[in-house]
Design an enzyme around this catalytic site. Structure first.
Site, PDB file in Angstrom:
ATOM      1  N   GLU A  35       0.828  -1.122   0.077  1.00  0.00           N
ATOM      2  CA  GLU A  35       0.008   0.193   0.096  1.00  0.00           C
ATOM      3  C   GLU A  35       0.973   0.989  -0.030  1.00  0.00           C
ATOM      4  OE1 GLU A  35      -4.269   1.223   1.788  1.00  0.00           O
ATOM      5  OE2 GLU A  35      -3.207   0.104   2.959  1.00  0.00           O
ATOM      6  N   TYR A 108      -0.226  -7.195  -1.865  1.00  0.00           N
ATOM      7  CA  TYR A 108      -1.089  -6.231  -1.377  1.00  0.00           C
ATOM      8  C   TYR A 108      -2.722  -6.800  -1.879  1.00  0.00           C
ATOM      9  CZ  TYR A 108      -4.066  -2.459   0.212  1.00  0.00           C
ATOM     10  OH  TYR A 108      -5.196  -1.516   0.619  1.00  0.00           O
ATOM     11  N   ASP A 147      -0.096  -7.854   3.018  1.00  0.00           N
ATOM     12  CA  ASP A 147      -1.362  -7.626   3.369  1.00  0.00           C
ATOM     13  C   ASP A 147      -2.246  -8.531   2.686  1.00  0.00           C
ATOM     14  OD1 ASP A 147      -4.041  -6.545   4.155  1.00  0.00           O
ATOM     15  OD2 ASP A 147      -3.435  -4.697   4.128  1.00  0.00           O
ATOM     16  N   ASN A 149      -5.632  -8.948   3.370  1.00  0.00           N
ATOM     17  CA  ASN A 149      -6.951  -8.421   3.648  1.00  0.00           C
ATOM     18  C   ASN A 149      -7.765  -9.465   3.770  1.00  0.00           C
ATOM     19  OD1 ASN A 149      -7.280  -5.467   3.340  1.00  0.00           O
ATOM     20  ND2 ASN A 149      -6.445  -5.712   1.217  1.00  0.00           N
TER      21      ASN A 149
END
Length: 160
Positions: A35, A108, A147, A149
């Protein structure tokens, strides 16, 4: 080899904080960022005073959105950007660094969005990303960080 993964939520914003002192304190060999929210040249500019690292950055076509980077003290044998799937390869979400003994992949992962608007896309992403990792794994071990998510409870979210 010391590997660190960090979702910076904007490389330019984190540089205004204590990023450099934190990086020094970690004594990392490889730092994977997610990010970055910047174009490649902006990431390079933000990190221009960082010595002793090779920098690899992957930005989204959409400015100020997603993005990943790898900073490595030792130069990887090779670098791969994205998964080679047009549907996924415009958001700067994947970088794979090949080292002698393993691949290091920073990711990401896209989220499903509010009200799960991107759920179908996310499900296809997960399948394609798994296939991508399995293809890398055919030649040597793979280390994945980033990440992902994945949050199944409100407490896992910044703004549920």
């Amino acid at each position: 080899m010391r590997l660190v993964s960090w979702n910076v939520n904007g490389i330019r914003a984190v540089m205004k904080k204590e990023f450099m002192s934190s990086l020094q304190a970690m004594e990392t060999d490889v730092l994977c960022l997610q990010e970055t929210k910047a174009q490649d040249e902006q990431v390079i500019e933000a990190l221009k005073e960082l010595d002793g690292y090779h920098l690899f950055t992957n930005s989204a076509e959409k400015k100020g959105y997603s993005g990943t980077a790898i900073l490595s003290r030792c130069e990887p044998l090779s670098i791969q950007y994205d998964m080679g799937i047009e549907e996924h390869d415009n958001e700067g979400r994947v970088i794979a660094a090949e080292f002698k003994a393993f691949f290091l992949v920073t990711v990401y992962t896209p989220n499903s969005g509010s009200e799960l608007k991107r759920l179908e896309y996310r499900q296809q992403w997960d399948k394609d990303f798994n296939d991508y990792l399995k293809a890398l794994e055919a030649s040597k071990p793979v280390v994945v960080c980033g990440d992902l998510n994945v949050a199944h409870k409100d407490i896992d979210l910044a703004r549920p």
